[in-house]
Design a protein around this motif. Structure first.
Motif, PDB file in Angstrom:
ATOM      1  N   MET A   1       0.846  -1.185   0.000  1.00 10.73           N
ATOM      2  CA  MET A   1       0.000   0.000   0.000  1.00 10.73           C
ATOM      3  C   MET A   1       0.884   1.240   0.000  1.00 10.73           C
ATOM      4  O   MET A   1       1.866   1.308   0.717  1.00 10.73           O
ATOM      5  CB  MET A   1      -0.908  -0.013   1.221  1.00 10.73           C
ATOM      6  CG  MET A   1      -1.810   1.170   1.308  1.00 10.73           C
ATOM      7  SD  MET A   1      -2.903   0.991   2.736  1.00 10.73           S
ATOM      8  CE  MET A   1      -3.923   2.383   2.465  1.00 10.73           C
ATOM      9  N   ARG A  50     -18.459   8.418  -2.618  1.00 15.60           N
ATOM     10  CA  ARG A  50     -17.332   7.951  -3.416  1.00 15.60           C
ATOM     11  C   ARG A  50     -16.183   8.936  -3.285  1.00 15.60           C
ATOM     12  O   ARG A  50     -16.398  10.133  -3.149  1.00 15.60           O
ATOM     13  CB  ARG A  50     -17.705   7.849  -4.888  1.00 15.60           C
ATOM     14  CG  ARG A  50     -18.754   6.820  -5.168  1.00 15.60           C
ATOM     15  CD  ARG A  50     -19.167   6.879  -6.631  1.00 15.60           C
ATOM     16  NE  ARG A  50     -20.309   6.032  -6.850  1.00 15.60           N
ATOM     17  CZ  ARG A  50     -20.292   4.939  -7.593  1.00 15.60           C
ATOM     18  NH1 ARG A  50     -19.196   4.584  -8.225  1.00 15.60           N
ATOM     19  NH2 ARG A  50     -21.356   4.202  -7.735  1.00 15.60           N
ATOM     20  N   LYS A  52     -12.024   9.627  -4.935  1.00 20.08           N
ATOM     21  CA  LYS A  52     -10.915   9.263  -5.813  1.00 20.08           C
ATOM     22  C   LYS A  52      -9.652   9.843  -5.223  1.00 20.08           C
ATOM     23  O   LYS A  52      -9.651  10.961  -4.703  1.00 20.08           O
ATOM     24  CB  LYS A  52     -11.119   9.807  -7.229  1.00 20.08           C
ATOM     25  CG  LYS A  52     -12.094   8.991  -8.039  1.00 20.08           C
ATOM     26  CD  LYS A  52     -12.073   9.384  -9.494  1.00 20.08           C
ATOM     27  CE  LYS A  52     -12.958   8.451 -10.306  1.00 20.08           C
ATOM     28  NZ  LYS A  52     -12.927   8.806 -11.726  1.00 20.08           N
ATOM     29  N   ASP A  57       3.772   7.771  -7.381  1.00 18.89           N
ATOM     30  CA  ASP A  57       4.594   6.838  -6.613  1.00 18.89           C
ATOM     31  C   ASP A  57       6.065   6.868  -7.002  1.00 18.89           C
ATOM     32  O   ASP A  57       6.844   6.018  -6.595  1.00 18.89           O
ATOM     33  CB  ASP A  57       4.052   5.419  -6.728  1.00 18.89           C
ATOM     34  CG  ASP A  57       4.218   4.814  -8.109  1.00 18.89           C
ATOM     35  OD1 ASP A  57       4.712   5.504  -9.024  1.00 18.89           O
ATOM     36  OD2 ASP A  57       3.851   3.640  -8.275  1.00 18.89           O
ATOM     37  N   TRP A  62      -1.105   6.987  -9.802  1.00 20.51           N
ATOM     38  CA  TRP A  62      -2.167   6.056  -9.459  1.00 20.51           C
ATOM     39  C   TRP A  62      -3.461   6.840  -9.325  1.00 20.51           C
ATOM     40  O   TRP A  62      -3.478   7.934  -8.760  1.00 20.51           O
ATOM     41  CB  TRP A  62      -1.905   5.405  -8.110  1.00 20.51           C
ATOM     42  CG  TRP A  62      -0.857   4.367  -8.093  1.00 20.51           C
ATOM     43  CD1 TRP A  62       0.485   4.556  -7.916  1.00 20.51           C
ATOM     44  CD2 TRP A  62      -1.049   2.967  -8.241  1.00 20.51           C
ATOM     45  NE1 TRP A  62       1.132   3.358  -7.940  1.00 20.51           N
ATOM     46  CE2 TRP A  62       0.218   2.358  -8.138  1.00 20.51           C
ATOM     47  CE3 TRP A  62      -2.169   2.169  -8.449  1.00 20.51           C
ATOM     48  CZ2 TRP A  62       0.392   0.982  -8.223  1.00 20.51           C
ATOM     49  CZ3 TRP A  62      -1.990   0.806  -8.534  1.00 20.51           C
ATOM     50  CH2 TRP A  62      -0.731   0.225  -8.431  1.00 20.51           C
ATOM     51  N   LEU A  63      -4.542   6.271  -9.801  1.00 16.02           N
ATOM     52  CA  LEU A  63      -5.881   6.821  -9.567  1.00 16.02           C
ATOM     53  C   LEU A  63      -6.699   5.705  -8.938  1.00 16.02           C
ATOM     54  O   LEU A  63      -6.958   4.677  -9.564  1.00 16.02           O
ATOM     55  CB  LEU A  63      -6.535   7.303 -10.858  1.00 16.02           C
ATOM     56  CG  LEU A  63      -7.952   7.863 -10.702  1.00 16.02           C
ATOM     57  CD1 LEU A  63      -7.963   9.070  -9.762  1.00 16.02           C
ATOM     58  CD2 LEU A  63      -8.518   8.249 -12.052  1.00 16.02           C
ATOM     59  N   CYS A  64      -7.044   5.880  -7.682  1.00 22.13           N
ATOM     60  CA  CYS A  64      -7.782   4.868  -6.930  1.00 22.13           C
ATOM     61  C   CYS A  64      -9.168   5.409  -6.604  1.00 22.13           C
ATOM     62  O   CYS A  64      -9.340   6.610  -6.408  1.00 22.13           O
ATOM     63  CB  CYS A  64      -7.061   4.543  -5.627  1.00 22.13           C
ATOM     64  SG  CYS A  64      -5.324   4.152  -5.828  1.00 22.13           S
ATOM     65  N   GLN A  65     -10.128   4.524  -6.509  1.00 16.21           N
ATOM     66  CA  GLN A  65     -11.485   4.936  -6.180  1.00 16.21           C
ATOM     67  C   GLN A  65     -12.016   4.063  -5.054  1.00 16.21           C
ATOM     68  O   GLN A  65     -11.722   2.865  -4.996  1.00 16.21           O
ATOM     69  CB  GLN A  65     -12.399   4.797  -7.387  1.00 16.21           C
ATOM     70  CG  GLN A  65     -13.813   5.276  -7.114  1.00 16.21           C
ATOM     71  CD  GLN A  65     -14.654   5.342  -8.371  1.00 16.21           C
ATOM     72  OE1 GLN A  65     -14.147   5.598  -9.446  1.00 16.21           O
ATOM     73  NE2 GLN A  65     -15.932   5.109  -8.234  1.00 16.21           N
ATOM     74  N   ARG A  66     -12.783   4.655  -4.159  1.00 13.97           N
ATOM     75  CA  ARG A  66     -13.408   3.914  -3.056  1.00 13.97           C
ATOM     76  C   ARG A  66     -14.864   4.339  -2.981  1.00 13.97           C
ATOM     77  O   ARG A  66     -15.187   5.514  -3.124  1.00 13.97           O
ATOM     78  CB  ARG A  66     -12.699   4.197  -1.741  1.00 13.97           C
ATOM     79  CG  ARG A  66     -13.285   3.424  -0.583  1.00 13.97           C
ATOM     80  CD  ARG A  66     -12.354   3.463   0.601  1.00 13.97           C
ATOM     81  NE  ARG A  66     -12.906   2.813   1.741  1.00 13.97           N
ATOM     82  CZ  ARG A  66     -12.669   1.548   2.077  1.00 13.97           C
ATOM     83  NH1 ARG A  66     -11.883   0.810   1.336  1.00 13.97           N
ATOM     84  NH2 ARG A  66     -13.191   1.031   3.162  1.00 13.97           N
TER      85      ARG A  66
END
Length: 112
Positions: A1, A50, A52, A57, A62-66
């Motif tokens: 992570m 939601r 983003k 890094d 990085w493009l993360c979504q939750r």
């Protein structure tokens, strides 16, 4: 992570259809900084269900979504366009916990 040194929250909601390029442009417009500075940048939708996260890094972005299935993310309301979080506050925020109360001092008028 990936654990960024600093997490910045964009206070105003964004259109979740946006990708890396549009969110990077928003970072440059809001902060005047590069999205590749080692910090992470979080954005939310209007309902705060939601988020983003855009993070560099060292090699790429990085493009993360939750998405929360219940409840919503507790997002700050501030005069500033962005708010910085500690790593601990970030961990609580992504779980849906009211992270702003974790470090709040007791009210002055409160007595035991």
């Amino acid at each position: 992570m990936i654990r960024p040194a600093q997490v910045w929250l964009a206070v105003e909601p964004v259109d979740m259809r946006g990708g890396i390029d549009s969110l990077s442009q928003r970072i440059q417009n809001l902060l005047g900084t590069s999205p590749c500075d080692g910090s992470a940048y979080a954005f939310r939708n209007r309902r705060s269900t939601r988020l983003k996260l855009l993070i560099w890094d060292g090699t790429g972005v990085w493009l993360c979504q939750r998405r929360l299935h219940r409840g919503h993310f507790v997002w700050p309301t501030a005069d500033a366009s962005t708010v910085g979080l500690t790593a601990r506050q970030w961990e609580w925020l992504v779980t849906g916990v009211e992270w702003q109360r974790l470090d709040a001092p007791a009210p002055i008028h409160w007595r035991v």
